[in-house]
Design an enzyme around this catalytic site. Sequence first.
Site, PDB file in Angstrom:
ATOM      1  CG  ASN A  10      -1.708   1.223   1.428  1.00 18.64           C
ATOM      2  OD1 ASN A  10      -1.836   2.022   0.503  1.00 18.64           O
ATOM      3  ND2 ASN A  10      -2.274   1.394   2.613  1.00 18.64           N
ATOM      4  CE  LYS A  12       0.267   3.295   4.823  1.00 17.66           C
ATOM      5  NZ  LYS A  12       0.039   3.393   6.248  1.00 17.66           N
ATOM      6  CG  HIS A  98      -5.757   1.443   5.322  1.00 19.33           C
ATOM      7  ND1 HIS A  98      -5.342   2.393   6.227  1.00 19.33           N
ATOM      8  CD2 HIS A  98      -4.678   0.645   5.084  1.00 19.33           C
ATOM      9  CE1 HIS A  98      -4.065   2.182   6.516  1.00 19.33           C
ATOM     10  NE2 HIS A  98      -3.644   1.130   5.836  1.00 19.33           N
ATOM     11  CD  GLU A 168      -3.397  -3.047   7.421  1.00 18.14           C
ATOM     12  OE1 GLU A 168      -2.270  -3.224   6.966  1.00 18.14           O
ATOM     13  OE2 GLU A 168      -4.087  -2.042   7.175  1.00 18.14           O
ATOM     14  N   GLY A 174       2.360   1.958  10.782  1.00 17.43           N
ATOM     15  CA  GLY A 174       3.286   3.078  10.644  1.00 17.43           C
ATOM     16  C   GLY A 174       3.989   3.473  11.931  1.00 17.43           C
ATOM     17  CB  SER A 214       5.223  -1.866  12.073  1.00 18.48           C
ATOM     18  OG  SER A 214       4.764  -0.557  12.308  1.00 18.48           O
TER      19      SER A 214
HETATM   20  C1  PEP Z   1      -0.752  -0.163   6.024  1.00 17.45           C
HETATM   21  O1  PEP Z   1      -0.806   0.996   5.652  1.00 17.45           O
HETATM   22  O2  PEP Z   1      -1.653  -0.953   5.719  1.00 17.45           O
HETATM   23  C2  PEP Z   1       0.375  -0.569   6.838  1.00 17.45           C
HETATM   24  C3  PEP Z   1       0.391  -1.776   7.358  1.00 17.45           C
HETATM   25  O3  PEP Z   1       1.375   0.348   7.008  1.00 17.45           O
HETATM   26  P1  PEP Z   1       2.817   0.072   7.663  1.00 17.45           P
HETATM   27  O4  PEP Z   1       3.362  -1.177   7.044  1.00 17.45           O
HETATM   28  O5  PEP Z   1       3.628   1.283   7.303  1.00 17.45           O
HETATM   29  O6  PEP Z   1       2.604  -0.093   9.129  1.00 17.45           O
END
Ligand code: PEP
Length: 260
Positions: A10, A12, A98, A168, A174, A214
């Site tokens: 992703n 973003k 999300h 998630e 993040g 993460s």
């Molecule tokens: C995400 O945006 O779905 C995500 C898991 O971000 P990150 O890997 O940066 O934590």
Amino acid sequence: MPRRPLIAGNWKMNGLGEDGARLAGALRELMTAAPDAPFDMMVAPPFTLIGRVAEILSGSGIELGGQDCHGEASGAHTGDISAPMLADLGCRYVIVGHSERRTGHGDTDALVRAKARAGLDAGLTAIVCIGETEAERDGGKTLDVVAQQLGQSLPPGADGANTVIAYEPVWAIGTGRTPTGEEVRDVHDFIRARLVDTLGGDEAGMTRILYGGSMKPGNAAEFLKLADVDGGLIGGASLEAEDFWAIAQGLPLAISSVPD
Ligand code: PEP
């Protein structure tokens, strides 16, 4: 039938044309060198980059996804993108629900469900994101929250072929913080059991459940080795081709089948 792992990126709201082209080009090279990679790979660039990235990834085996879509196919919705538009650009997937949409744009479970339904209607696979906040986890409500989001965000017609669940934890996205492998295993086991109740055993057994939050090359294997973790949804680490690719190396089956 074994579930084929999915490594999903992703991007973003990151990247201008050249950045997206460079990243897509590097991924293409890696994938081309590993034609038998035993996993699916998908990237979800910002809407502005999808067309350009689609050209670069064409024929590479790496699929494209949208980061969101509207719940309707067309109409007076200024600034929105519909699922058929994503499909038209070559997307195979759409991410819905999300946490950054749920918290930043007020996406409710009902809206997530409508978006997922729109994705399925357009022939896309919906990646439905669910997960608890830190306060919910601290309050012992993780499984309640996950059960509610799962129950209310899955659209009618969802099945193991057209739907992917991404667990998630909001507090892990993040932040560099992650749950333990055991905590991830417990939630994924729980999600699988709920899917059995709602979709039936066969479909639940075919539905991929990704972990996201993460995930990095250094911790991916700990999660990807778990029986009910069928891949990852990766944000920050998907912006570096080597890191994103290295995460896929954490898949138990991938270890011997990808280039050095
Ligand atoms: C995400 O945006 O779905 C995500 C898991 O971000 P990150 O890997 O940066 O934590």
